[in-house]
Write a protein that holds these residues in place. Structure first.
Motif, PDB file in Angstrom:
ATOM      1  N   SER A  21       0.846  -1.187   0.000  1.00 47.13           N
ATOM      2  CA  SER A  21       0.000   0.000   0.000  1.00 47.13           C
ATOM      3  C   SER A  21       0.882   1.238   0.000  1.00 47.13           C
ATOM      4  O   SER A  21       1.975   1.239   0.571  1.00 47.13           O
ATOM      5  CB  SER A  21      -0.905   0.026   1.230  1.00 47.13           C
ATOM      6  OG  SER A  21      -1.764  -1.079   1.249  1.00 47.13           O
ATOM      7  N   ALA A  23       0.137   5.115   0.936  1.00 53.60           N
ATOM      8  CA  ALA A  23      -0.765   6.171   1.389  1.00 53.60           C
ATOM      9  C   ALA A  23      -0.164   7.520   1.018  1.00 53.60           C
ATOM     10  O   ALA A  23       1.017   7.770   1.260  1.00 53.60           O
ATOM     11  CB  ALA A  23      -0.966   6.073   2.890  1.00 53.60           C
ATOM     12  N   SER A  25      -0.532  11.963   0.572  1.00 56.28           N
ATOM     13  CA  SER A  25      -1.166  13.206   0.988  1.00 56.28           C
ATOM     14  C   SER A  25      -0.490  14.363   0.274  1.00 56.28           C
ATOM     15  O   SER A  25       0.721  14.316   0.018  1.00 56.28           O
ATOM     16  CB  SER A  25      -1.078  13.392   2.506  1.00 56.28           C
ATOM     17  OG  SER A  25       0.267  13.483   2.916  1.00 56.28           O
ATOM     18  N   ARG A  70      -5.840   1.729  -7.472  1.00 57.19           N
ATOM     19  CA  ARG A  70      -5.852   2.920  -6.622  1.00 57.19           C
ATOM     20  C   ARG A  70      -7.263   3.154  -6.092  1.00 57.19           C
ATOM     21  O   ARG A  70      -8.257   2.882  -6.792  1.00 57.19           O
ATOM     22  CB  ARG A  70      -5.346   4.145  -7.377  1.00 57.19           C
ATOM     23  CG  ARG A  70      -6.168   4.601  -8.559  1.00 57.19           C
ATOM     24  CD  ARG A  70      -5.417   5.636  -9.408  1.00 57.19           C
ATOM     25  NE  ARG A  70      -5.058   6.831  -8.650  1.00 57.19           N
ATOM     26  CZ  ARG A  70      -4.155   7.717  -9.060  1.00 57.19           C
ATOM     27  NH1 ARG A  70      -3.511   7.548 -10.216  1.00 57.19           N
ATOM     28  NH2 ARG A  70      -3.894   8.791  -8.338  1.00 57.19           N
ATOM     29  N   ASP A  71      -7.330   3.635  -4.864  1.00 54.02           N
ATOM     30  CA  ASP A  71      -8.579   4.055  -4.249  1.00 54.02           C
ATOM     31  C   ASP A  71      -8.459   5.559  -4.068  1.00 54.02           C
ATOM     32  O   ASP A  71      -7.782   6.030  -3.132  1.00 54.02           O
ATOM     33  CB  ASP A  71      -8.772   3.330  -2.906  1.00 54.02           C
ATOM     34  CG  ASP A  71     -10.116   3.657  -2.269  1.00 54.02           C
ATOM     35  OD1 ASP A  71     -10.621   4.781  -2.466  1.00 54.02           O
ATOM     36  OD2 ASP A  71     -10.638   2.791  -1.549  1.00 54.02           O
ATOM     37  N   ASN A  72      -9.067   6.310  -4.959  1.00 50.70           N
ATOM     38  CA  ASN A  72      -8.875   7.757  -4.951  1.00 50.70           C
ATOM     39  C   ASN A  72      -9.514   8.426  -3.735  1.00 50.70           C
ATOM     40  O   ASN A  72      -9.028   9.455  -3.266  1.00 50.70           O
ATOM     41  CB  ASN A  72      -9.410   8.353  -6.246  1.00 50.70           C
ATOM     42  CG  ASN A  72      -8.635   7.857  -7.445  1.00 50.70           C
ATOM     43  OD1 ASN A  72      -7.422   7.635  -7.378  1.00 50.70           O
ATOM     44  ND2 ASN A  72      -9.328   7.662  -8.562  1.00 50.70           N
ATOM     45  N   ALA A  73     -10.577   7.853  -3.233  1.00 49.98           N
ATOM     46  CA  ALA A  73     -11.192   8.408  -2.030  1.00 49.98           C
ATOM     47  C   ALA A  73     -10.257   8.276  -0.833  1.00 49.98           C
ATOM     48  O   ALA A  73     -10.195   9.174   0.015  1.00 49.98           O
ATOM     49  CB  ALA A  73     -12.517   7.703  -1.750  1.00 49.98           C
ATOM     50  N   LYS A  74      -9.528   7.173  -0.780  1.00 51.85           N
ATOM     51  CA  LYS A  74      -8.586   6.946   0.321  1.00 51.85           C
ATOM     52  C   LYS A  74      -7.189   7.473  -0.001  1.00 51.85           C
ATOM     53  O   LYS A  74      -6.299   7.396   0.847  1.00 51.85           O
ATOM     54  CB  LYS A  74      -8.504   5.452   0.631  1.00 51.85           C
ATOM     55  CG  LYS A  74      -9.786   4.860   1.176  1.00 51.85           C
ATOM     56  CD  LYS A  74      -9.598   3.385   1.521  1.00 51.85           C
ATOM     57  CE  LYS A  74     -10.880   2.811   2.117  1.00 51.85           C
ATOM     58  NZ  LYS A  74     -10.730   1.361   2.442  1.00 51.85           N
ATOM     59  N   LYS A  75      -6.995   7.965  -1.210  1.00 47.29           N
ATOM     60  CA  LYS A  75      -5.684   8.479  -1.639  1.00 47.29           C
ATOM     61  C   LYS A  75      -4.591   7.436  -1.431  1.00 47.29           C
ATOM     62  O   LYS A  75      -3.499   7.732  -0.930  1.00 47.29           O
ATOM     63  CB  LYS A  75      -5.354   9.784  -0.916  1.00 47.29           C
ATOM     64  CG  LYS A  75      -6.340  10.904  -1.208  1.00 47.29           C
ATOM     65  CD  LYS A  75      -5.948  12.195  -0.518  1.00 47.29           C
ATOM     66  CE  LYS A  75      -6.948  13.298  -0.830  1.00 47.29           C
ATOM     67  NZ  LYS A  75      -6.599  14.582  -0.177  1.00 47.29           N
ATOM     68  N   THR A  76      -4.901   6.220  -1.820  1.00 50.85           N
ATOM     69  CA  THR A  76      -3.984   5.104  -1.608  1.00 50.85           C
ATOM     70  C   THR A  76      -3.832   4.329  -2.905  1.00 50.85           C
ATOM     71  O   THR A  76      -4.800   4.112  -3.632  1.00 50.85           O
ATOM     72  CB  THR A  76      -4.492   4.184  -0.495  1.00 50.85           C
ATOM     73  OG1 THR A  76      -4.611   4.943   0.721  1.00 50.85           O
ATOM     74  CG2 THR A  76      -3.531   3.029  -0.258  1.00 50.85           C
ATOM     75  N   TYR A  78      -2.194   0.686  -4.521  1.00 49.93           N
ATOM     76  CA  TYR A  78      -1.878  -0.680  -4.094  1.00 49.93           C
ATOM     77  C   TYR A  78      -1.084  -1.405  -5.177  1.00 49.93           C
ATOM     78  O   TYR A  78      -1.196  -1.103  -6.369  1.00 49.93           O
ATOM     79  CB  TYR A  78      -3.165  -1.452  -3.818  1.00 49.93           C
ATOM     80  CG  TYR A  78      -4.063  -0.811  -2.811  1.00 49.93           C
ATOM     81  CD1 TYR A  78      -5.153  -0.043  -3.210  1.00 49.93           C
ATOM     82  CD2 TYR A  78      -3.839  -0.968  -1.443  1.00 49.93           C
ATOM     83  CE1 TYR A  78      -5.985   0.563  -2.288  1.00 49.93           C
ATOM     84  CE2 TYR A  78      -4.666  -0.376  -0.507  1.00 49.93           C
ATOM     85  CZ  TYR A  78      -5.733   0.389  -0.929  1.00 49.93           C
ATOM     86  OH  TYR A  78      -6.556   0.990  -0.010  1.00 49.93           O
TER      87      TYR A  78
END
Length: 123
Positions: A21, A23, A25, A70-76, A78
């Motif tokens: 993962s 993460a 910001s 990618r999970d754009n809502a979680k800004k992550t 994988y």
């Protein structure tokens, strides 16, 4: 402040799986990539996913075994790694590219990097 923090590395046996993962910001909306490096070698491209996720591209050595998402809502971001081999052993880095919609593979196209996470595959 721009940050990329990788996690999920570790020791696994040949044929096993790991999910890395990354993460993020402060990065905005860009294509994201994974690279890997063995000590003494150059950093190699592994996979890239464009913004918002429509295009992916893989190194030939991992095609069919690794999946970037990618999970754009979680800004992550994988990297699912299956059927791991000893030659996959390396430090894995995630990185933000300078572009949004192109699946770039050159290290020069990336401007922000994480600290890396070690993946070791035992034979």
């Amino acid at each position: 402040q721009v940050q990329l923090v990788e996690s999920g590395g570790g020791l696994v046996q040949t044929g096993g799986s790991l999910r890395l993962s990354c993460a993020t910001s402060g990065l905005g909306n860009y294509a994201m990539g994974w690279f890997r490096q063995v000590p003494g070698n150059v950093r190699d491209f592994v996979a890239v996913i464009t913004w918002p996720g429509g295009t992916t591209r893989y190194a030939d050595s991992v095609k069919g075994r690794f999946t970037i998402s990618r999970d754009n809502a979680k800004k992550t971001v994988y990297l699912q790694m299956n059927s791991l081999k000893p030659e996959d052993t390396a430090v894995y880095y995630c990185a933000r590219s300078r572009v949004r919609y192109q699946a770039v593979v050159s290290e020069d196209e990336y401007d922000y990097w994480g600290q890396g996470t070690q993946v070791t595959v035992s034979s």
